[in-house]
Design a protein around this motif. Structure first.
Motif, PDB file in Angstrom:
ATOM      1  N   PHE A 129       0.859  -1.190   0.000  1.00 48.41           N
ATOM      2  CA  PHE A 129       0.000   0.000   0.000  1.00 48.41           C
ATOM      3  C   PHE A 129       0.886   1.228   0.000  1.00 48.41           C
ATOM      4  O   PHE A 129       2.014   1.209   0.500  1.00 48.41           O
ATOM      5  CB  PHE A 129      -1.022  -0.003   1.151  1.00 48.41           C
ATOM      6  CG  PHE A 129      -0.451  -0.023   2.542  1.00 48.41           C
ATOM      7  CD1 PHE A 129      -0.483   1.114   3.345  1.00 48.41           C
ATOM      8  CD2 PHE A 129       0.076  -1.197   3.088  1.00 48.41           C
ATOM      9  CE1 PHE A 129      -0.002   1.090   4.647  1.00 48.41           C
ATOM     10  CE2 PHE A 129       0.563  -1.234   4.384  1.00 48.41           C
ATOM     11  CZ  PHE A 129       0.524  -0.085   5.172  1.00 48.41           C
ATOM     12  N   THR A 130       0.385   2.297  -0.606  1.00 50.90           N
ATOM     13  CA  THR A 130       1.248   3.427  -0.955  1.00 50.90           C
ATOM     14  C   THR A 130       1.735   4.221   0.251  1.00 50.90           C
ATOM     15  O   THR A 130       2.793   4.836   0.174  1.00 50.90           O
ATOM     16  CB  THR A 130       0.519   4.374  -1.921  1.00 50.90           C
ATOM     17  OG1 THR A 130      -0.653   4.906  -1.284  1.00 50.90           O
ATOM     18  CG2 THR A 130       0.115   3.647  -3.196  1.00 50.90           C
ATOM     19  N   ARG A 131       0.986   4.262   1.347  1.00 49.22           N
ATOM     20  CA  ARG A 131       1.442   5.043   2.494  1.00 49.22           C
ATOM     21  C   ARG A 131       2.265   4.215   3.481  1.00 49.22           C
ATOM     22  O   ARG A 131       2.585   4.685   4.572  1.00 49.22           O
ATOM     23  CB  ARG A 131       0.282   5.715   3.199  1.00 49.22           C
ATOM     24  CG  ARG A 131      -0.909   4.843   3.568  1.00 49.22           C
ATOM     25  CD  ARG A 131      -1.988   5.676   4.247  1.00 49.22           C
ATOM     26  NE  ARG A 131      -3.242   4.922   4.391  1.00 49.22           N
ATOM     27  CZ  ARG A 131      -4.299   5.400   5.044  1.00 49.22           C
ATOM     28  NH1 ARG A 131      -4.251   6.613   5.588  1.00 49.22           N
ATOM     29  NH2 ARG A 131      -5.407   4.677   5.138  1.00 49.22           N
ATOM     30  N   CYS A 132       2.628   3.018   3.072  1.00 46.83           N
ATOM     31  CA  CYS A 132       3.509   2.170   3.887  1.00 46.83           C
ATOM     32  C   CYS A 132       4.946   2.645   3.707  1.00 46.83           C
ATOM     33  O   CYS A 132       5.415   2.834   2.581  1.00 46.83           O
ATOM     34  CB  CYS A 132       3.377   0.722   3.444  1.00 46.83           C
ATOM     35  SG  CYS A 132       4.616  -0.384   4.115  1.00 46.83           S
ATOM     36  N   ASP A 133       5.654   2.835   4.827  1.00 49.36           N
ATOM     37  CA  ASP A 133       7.052   3.273   4.739  1.00 49.36           C
ATOM     38  C   ASP A 133       7.992   2.271   5.393  1.00 49.36           C
ATOM     39  O   ASP A 133       9.126   2.603   5.739  1.00 49.36           O
ATOM     40  CB  ASP A 133       7.228   4.658   5.374  1.00 49.36           C
ATOM     41  CG  ASP A 133       6.786   4.684   6.835  1.00 49.36           C
ATOM     42  OD1 ASP A 133       6.397   3.618   7.372  1.00 49.36           O
ATOM     43  OD2 ASP A 133       6.834   5.774   7.454  1.00 49.36           O
TER      44      ASP A 133
END
Length: 246
Positions: free
Chosen positions: A111-115
């Motif tokens: 998922f894109t907001r996973c860092d």
């Protein structure tokens, strides 16, 4: 010392030699020509068309000889079947089982907001893309978002550009949460969810494996994306499926 005296009637001294002996000893025998130097032999070989036919044929035949002497690995196990699904790509188009039919494909979950783990998983998929370009168009890569309520097609498109994903080879999917859940959990048997209570910051969890699916929609392998040899193994197995047709 007594003197040797020739008597009348004695044969001449030279007569004791066999006939022809003197001529054989006096006449030098014919000498064989010296062997040709290596440079001359090589020049004669190079001048023959057969030499060039062999020189061209041997390198071309070596891969076939190697393949015949190398035993093929056993077929990959069938671990399940992926039910039909349809989601939305990062380009805003419908994409699912119909588009993947007849293709070997590799799935990942991000998922894109996973860092934390997601950048590593997507970097691994980018390496798969680089290593597997020779399998295109028989192979396709698919990344499912496990945060579909946040990850719109536009956000996925920006994320894909950050990893230089080829639209021909690699698709990012989102859609209604229940449809994504069915495709990921029920279809690919991969974990995903959100442990956060209602109203709290999301605590999304998901599977970190890559999933290999054959052209008939059957799951053929799971690969831990954190393993050092994950890319090598999944590309090798994908190539086996492409080349064998199953």
């Amino acid at each position: 010392m007594p003197k040797m005296v020739a008597r009348a009637g004695d044969p001449p001294h030279d007569a004791a030699r066999p006939p022809g002996k003197e001529s054989a000893e006096m006449t030098p025998s014919p000498t064989a020509p010296p062997p040709a130097p290596p440079a001359s032999l090589l020049a004669r070989m190079v001048a023959r068309p057969t030499f060039w036919l062999l020189a061209l044929a041997l390198p071309a035949a070596w891969p076939l000889v190697w393949a015949l002497r190398t035993p093929l690995p056993p077929p990959l196990p069938v671990l399940g079947e992926v039910p039909r699904f349809e989601l939305t790509s990062e380009q805003g188009r419908a994409f699912g089982s119909p588009e993947l039919e007849g293709h070997v494909w590799i799935a990942s979950f991000v998922f894109t907001r996973c860092d934390t783990i997601c950048p590593a998983i997507t970097s691994t998929m980018a390496r798969v893309q680089s290593r597997a370009r020779n399998l295109e168009p028989a192979l396709h890569l698919v990344s499912f978002t496990v945060d579909p309520e946040h990850d719109t097609p536009a956000r996925l498109a920006a994320y894909a550009r950050g990893y230089r994903a080829s639209p021909r080879l690699w698709t990012f999917l989102t859609g209604p949460a229940d449809a994504v859940q069915r495709a990921v959990v029920s279809g690919l048997h991969a974990a995903m969810g959100n442990d956060a209570p209602p109203g709290a910051e999301p605590a999304i969890f998901h599977d970190t494996h890559l999933v290999l699916v054959d052209a008939r929609g059957r799951i053929r392998g799971y690969y831990d994306s954190g393993d050092a040899d994950a890319v090598t193994r999944v590309v090798r197995d994908a190539a086996l499926l492409v080349n064998r047709g199953s």
